[in-house]
Design a protein around this motif. Structure first.
Motif, PDB file in Angstrom:
ATOM      1  N   UNK A 143      37.368  71.023   3.205  1.00  0.00           N
ATOM      2  CA  UNK A 143      36.414  71.473   4.213  1.00  0.00           C
ATOM      3  C   UNK A 143      36.798  71.167   5.644  1.00  0.00           C
ATOM      4  N   UNK A 144      36.009  71.738   6.563  1.00  0.00           N
ATOM      5  CA  UNK A 144      36.190  71.538   7.999  1.00  0.00           C
ATOM      6  C   UNK A 144      34.820  71.614   8.655  1.00  0.00           C
ATOM      7  N   UNK A 145      34.551  70.725   9.603  1.00  0.00           N
ATOM      8  CA  UNK A 145      33.278  70.732  10.319  1.00  0.00           C
ATOM      9  C   UNK A 145      33.514  70.396  11.783  1.00  0.00           C
ATOM     10  N   UNK A 156      26.069  72.869  14.836  1.00  0.00           N
ATOM     11  CA  UNK A 156      27.211  72.089  14.329  1.00  0.00           C
ATOM     12  C   UNK A 156      27.598  72.664  12.967  1.00  0.00           C
ATOM     13  N   UNK A 157      28.480  73.672  12.942  1.00  0.00           N
ATOM     14  CA  UNK A 157      28.807  74.359  11.690  1.00  0.00           C
ATOM     15  C   UNK A 157      29.870  73.636  10.872  1.00  0.00           C
ATOM     16  N   UNK A 158      29.915  73.968   9.605  1.00  0.00           N
ATOM     17  CA  UNK A 158      30.933  73.430   8.711  1.00  0.00           C
ATOM     18  C   UNK A 158      31.062  74.319   7.493  1.00  0.00           C
ATOM     19  N   UNK A 159      32.175  74.203   6.793  1.00  0.00           N
ATOM     20  CA  UNK A 159      32.389  75.002   5.594  1.00  0.00           C
ATOM     21  C   UNK A 159      33.305  74.274   4.626  1.00  0.00           C
ATOM     22  N   UNK A 160      33.169  74.600   3.343  1.00  0.00           N
ATOM     23  CA  UNK A 160      34.017  73.989   2.312  1.00  0.00           C
ATOM     24  C   UNK A 160      34.354  75.005   1.228  1.00  0.00           C
ATOM     25  N   UNK A 161      35.538  74.854   0.688  1.00  0.00           N
ATOM     26  CA  UNK A 161      35.909  75.524  -0.548  1.00  0.00           C
ATOM     27  C   UNK A 161      35.658  74.537  -1.673  1.00  0.00           C
TER      28      UNK A 161
END
Length: 273
Positions: A183-185, A161-166
């Protein structure tokens, strides 16, 4: 001839800007000792994660407890801990795991299971994009993922279950800071999982009340077709430079969790610079 050579070398070394021992860019940074960058900063409380990346050799442990009640859902209590380790190449390694003290009954392959116990382990890294650790404007990228088949039954997942944020942080004066996350997950790695992924945006202000106490206030919004919004506010206390204690309260304003309130407390320790 020898005397002439020595005099020429001495003259050359005395010219400003040509000395052998020059300060580094970090040593020349007037913001190095600003309280905002020197005081302990935590990736809690609330939804906002700070843009600060720990320097190599620094270790920080952040723990907390939160009680959620009101609204349409079941009242729940949960704990969480995050271990952050400063690494080389302007990188920070992170491991997070939560514990749900109670939760709703969910249907799994093994039958009905009460969703409580350990949440999946989340591993990730922060990558610093700023020119140095003490710049007034700090920018970083956070990439993380929940590890499959970790955690208790009813909470674990069979896929990543990946996610990322600036992460963006702007210092105001010497002590105040404005933090923003974008962000988006998603749960899973397929195209369908991407289409069901969730967006998140946060904006937080924090600053001092005294030399050892301060405040935190945040607004956030997340979701996709149905936006959920809310606020979190809190106070923190640093009894010693290596420790921070915080208490928080929050309120969901719109979305599926509208009317839900939260209260919590946390403790942060650091070792190293």
């Amino acid at each position: 001839m020898r005397k002439t050579t020595l005099l020429a070398a001495a003259a050359l070394l005395s010219v400003p800007g040509l000395t052998l021992a020059q300060n580094t860019a970090e040593e020349n940074n007037p913001n190095t000792d600003a309280p905002f960058v020197r005081n302990i900063r935590a990736d809690r409380p609330g939804q906002t994660i700070t843009a600060q990346v720990l320097q190599p050799g620094r270790v920080q442990l952040e723990t907390g407890f939160q009680r959620q009640f009101g609204g349409a859902g079941l009242a729940q209590s949960q704990s969480a801990g995050t271990l952050r380790v400063g690494f080389f190449n302007s990188m920070e390694l992170r491991v997070t795991q939560g514990y749900l003290h109670n939760g709703p009954t969910v249907l799994t392959e093994a039958g009905n299971v009460v969703a409580k116990g350990y949440a999946p382990v989340v591993v990730g890294t922060k990558l610093m994009l700023s020119p140095n650790y003490d710049t007034r404007t700090q920018v970083a990228i956070l990439v993380e993922a929940a590890v499959p088949n970790t955690g208790s039954a009813g909470l674990r997942s069979s896929t990543w279950a990946p996610g990322g944020r600036l992460l963006v942080s702007e210092q105001i004066g010497e002590r105040f800071g404005l933090e923003a996350n974008f962000g988006f997950s998603q749960r899973g790695l397929t195209a369908k999982d991407i289409s069901n992924g969730q967006f998140l945006g946060t904006l937080a202000l924090n600053g001092p009340l005294t030399d050892k106490t301060g405040f935190f206030v945040e607004a956030y919004g997340g979701g996709r077709s149905n936006l959920s919004t809310g606020t979190t506010t809190g106070l923190y206390w640093r009894p010693i430079p290596q420790m921070r204690v915080d208490v928080t309260a929050g309120q969901a304003i719109s979305g599926l969790a509208a009317g839900t309130s939260t209260v919590g407390a946390g403790l942060t320790f650091k070792v190293g610079r």
